[in-house]
Design an enzyme around this catalytic site. Sequence first.
Site, PDB file in Angstrom:
ATOM      1  CG  ASP A 170      -1.776   1.386   1.508  1.00  0.00           C
ATOM      2  OD1 ASP A 170      -1.667   2.080   0.776  1.00  0.00           O
ATOM      3  OD2 ASP A 170      -2.728   0.905   2.237  1.00  0.00           O
ATOM      4  CG  ASP A 191      -6.434  10.910  -6.903  1.00  0.00           C
ATOM      5  OD1 ASP A 191      -5.764  11.587  -5.867  1.00  0.00           O
ATOM      6  OD2 ASP A 191      -7.093  11.603  -7.648  1.00  0.00           O
TER       7      ASP A 191
HETATM    8  P1  ADP Z   1      -5.293   5.303 -12.614  1.00  0.00           P
HETATM    9  O1  ADP Z   1      -6.358   6.400 -12.821  1.00  0.00           O
HETATM   10  O2  ADP Z   1      -3.895   6.118 -13.216  1.00  0.00           O
HETATM   11  O3  ADP Z   1      -5.339   4.065 -13.405  1.00  0.00           O
HETATM   12  P2  ADP Z   1      -5.748   4.024 -10.231  1.00  0.00           P
HETATM   13  O4  ADP Z   1      -5.782   4.564  -8.923  1.00  0.00           O
HETATM   14  O5  ADP Z   1      -7.114   3.608 -10.655  1.00  0.00           O
HETATM   15  O6  ADP Z   1      -5.198   5.014 -11.141  1.00  0.00           O
HETATM   16  O7  ADP Z   1      -4.857   2.565 -10.311  1.00  0.00           O
HETATM   17  C1  ADP Z   1      -3.635   2.668 -10.381  1.00  0.00           C
HETATM   18  C2  ADP Z   1      -2.919   1.333  -9.881  1.00  0.00           C
HETATM   19  O8  ADP Z   1      -2.872   1.644  -8.342  1.00  0.00           O
HETATM   20  C3  ADP Z   1      -3.624   0.232  -9.935  1.00  0.00           C
HETATM   21  O9  ADP Z   1      -2.781  -1.099 -10.141  1.00  0.00           O
HETATM   22  C4  ADP Z   1      -4.468  -0.028  -8.315  1.00  0.00           C
HETATM   23  O10 ADP Z   1      -4.738  -1.080  -8.240  1.00  0.00           O
HETATM   24  C5  ADP Z   1      -3.427   0.619  -7.589  1.00  0.00           C
HETATM   25  N1  ADP Z   1      -3.667   1.276  -6.255  1.00  0.00           N
HETATM   26  C6  ADP Z   1      -5.003   1.357  -5.824  1.00  0.00           C
HETATM   27  N2  ADP Z   1      -4.953   1.567  -4.247  1.00  0.00           N
HETATM   28  C7  ADP Z   1      -3.483   1.402  -4.257  1.00  0.00           C
HETATM   29  C8  ADP Z   1      -2.676   1.616  -2.959  1.00  0.00           C
HETATM   30  N3  ADP Z   1      -3.148   2.135  -1.655  1.00  0.00           N
HETATM   31  N4  ADP Z   1      -1.352   1.585  -3.158  1.00  0.00           N
HETATM   32  C9  ADP Z   1      -0.851   1.300  -4.141  1.00  0.00           C
HETATM   33  N5  ADP Z   1      -1.313   0.842  -5.450  1.00  0.00           N
HETATM   34  C10 ADP Z   1      -2.731   1.343  -5.373  1.00  0.00           C
END
Ligand code: ADP
Length: 176
Positions: free
Chosen positions: A16, A40
């Site tokens: 995370d 985000d």
């Molecule tokens: P984008 O809109 O750029 O695709 P997302 O947030 O939807 O961004 O997803 C980008 C990546 O971040 C995905 O692989 C998702 O599973 C991952 N992700 C979501 N939450 C977390 C977190 N807390 N830490 C790390 N990665 C995360």
Amino acid sequence: MEVKINNSKLELVEGDITKQDTDAIVNAANSSLRGGGGVDGAIHRAGGPKILEECLQIGGCSTGEAVITTGGNLKARYVIHTVGPIYQDGCHREPELLASCYRNSLQLASQKGIKSLAFPSISTGAYGYPVADAAKVALSTIITYLKEHPEIESVRLVLFGHSTLTAYEQALKTLV
Ligand code: ADP
């Protein structure tokens, strides 16, 4: 998995991003910088309202660009917000724009004296970029930058879920 690029460390971990103790973490933001879902939302929830306040002050960010705020309540001192491309078919400058996200984030880190940073897998969630392709772009851009910029001591890719970690590990094996 961990490799050395000259004297810098590049590591892939499952985890995370909000929990990372690097100098900065990178947010996969949207161009309004008003927060959203996925990584985000998680960063804004964990970091508190100060980050959103600073984002609203900045006002927005174009695809491929990066801006910086403080880290609010996070362990990381800074959050670098970058806006990945929305994947259409791979023929709309997606690779070039995704590479810009990583390069501009790293450049901002160098300018701010940030020595360690953590990236999520930009664009591979809601924005639909195929993970195997995104991993190649992300890792080759980071490796090229680290070869020329020893001031960045460590880059950690924090991947959400085992299949994303595996995709990045496979891509890294073909690059080093
Ligand atoms: P984008 O809109 O750029 O695709 P997302 O947030 O939807 O961004 O997803 C980008 C990546 O971040 C995905 O692989 C998702 O599973 C991952 N992700 C979501 N939450 C977390 C977190 N807390 N830490 C790390 N990665 C995360």
